[in-house]
Design a protein around this motif. Sequence first.
Motif, PDB file in Angstrom:
ATOM      1  N   THR A 295       0.825  -1.221   0.000  1.00  0.00           N
ATOM      2  CA  THR A 295       0.000   0.000   0.000  1.00  0.00           C
ATOM      3  C   THR A 295       0.853   1.262   0.000  1.00  0.00           C
ATOM      4  O   THR A 295       0.327   2.369  -0.090  1.00  0.00           O
ATOM      5  CB  THR A 295      -0.928   0.058   1.242  1.00  0.00           C
ATOM      6  OG1 THR A 295      -0.122   0.237   2.421  1.00  0.00           O
ATOM      7  CG2 THR A 295      -1.765  -1.195   1.378  1.00  0.00           C
TER       8      THR A 295
ATOM      9  N   ASN B 151      -2.710  -3.764  -1.355  1.00  0.00           N
ATOM     10  CA  ASN B 151      -3.029  -3.418  -2.735  1.00  0.00           C
ATOM     11  C   ASN B 151      -2.644  -4.596  -3.627  1.00  0.00           C
ATOM     12  O   ASN B 151      -1.465  -4.799  -3.933  1.00  0.00           O
ATOM     13  CB  ASN B 151      -2.279  -2.143  -3.148  1.00  0.00           C
ATOM     14  CG  ASN B 151      -2.692  -1.667  -4.528  1.00  0.00           C
ATOM     15  OD1 ASN B 151      -3.230  -2.446  -5.322  1.00  0.00           O
ATOM     16  ND2 ASN B 151      -2.448  -0.413  -4.831  1.00  0.00           N
TER      17      ASN B 151
ATOM     18  N   ARG C 179      -0.306  -4.265  -6.642  1.00  0.00           N
ATOM     19  CA  ARG C 179       1.092  -3.851  -6.474  1.00  0.00           C
ATOM     20  C   ARG C 179       1.923  -4.911  -5.752  1.00  0.00           C
ATOM     21  O   ARG C 179       3.002  -4.608  -5.263  1.00  0.00           O
ATOM     22  CB  ARG C 179       1.145  -2.521  -5.723  1.00  0.00           C
ATOM     23  CG  ARG C 179       0.533  -1.394  -6.534  1.00  0.00           C
ATOM     24  CD  ARG C 179       0.723  -0.035  -5.917  1.00  0.00           C
ATOM     25  NE  ARG C 179       0.221   0.988  -6.832  1.00  0.00           N
ATOM     26  CZ  ARG C 179       0.676   2.229  -6.888  1.00  0.00           C
ATOM     27  NH1 ARG C 179       1.645   2.618  -6.097  1.00  0.00           N
ATOM     28  NH2 ARG C 179       0.165   3.089  -7.749  1.00  0.00           N
TER      29      ARG C 179
END
Length: 157
Positions: free
Chosen positions: A62, A100, A103
């Motif tokens: 994140t 996330n 990612r």
Amino acid sequence: MRRQLPYLVEKDPRFPENLEHRKHWEYAQVVVGLEQLGALHQDALVLGVGAGHEEAIYDLSTRVRWLFATDIYGSGYFRAGEADARMLLDPDHFARCPYNRNRLVVENMDALDLRFEDRTFDAVYSLSSIEHFGGLAGATRALDEMARVASSRQCRL
Ligand SMILES: C[S@@+](CC[C@H](N)C(=O)[O-])C[C@H]1O[C@@H](n2cnc3c(N)ncnc32)[C@H](O)[C@@H]1O
């Protein structure tokens, strides 16, 4: 620690009090340390070595452009635990904190032979793993590899 391990906060609202564990401290320290070094930003590439499915990779996803999690998934002493091969196919399954998923890159990779170009990453770290890389020779080789792929311009751990 409370952000990375919300399920333990649910278990005991006083967490980390009464549920102290060295790994919780270690996961939090790597994020705080990288933050203090200025290594966490939206363009940063960060590599975790021998990462398994530790909470730190999810939390870091994140905070950076891409978080690469590497381990010898599916083999070795930890294949039924931290190095579960399902991590390669379904990292969502092991997530226990906000992250996330766009990612987080999970790759099967030996710490002694990191398949990345020199100076690829803004930061490289390894938690609770280097002692499992094959004694002093393995640890030394892994540290050489981690230093090789870390950028000398920004931060070398
Ligand atoms: C005690 S576990 C720690 C995993 C994770 N860092 C954590 O804190 O939960 C040690 C990890 O080192 C990994 N490992 C052992 N030898 C390795 C090697 N040669 N290359 C990459 N990872 C290795 C194991 O597969 C295992 O996932």
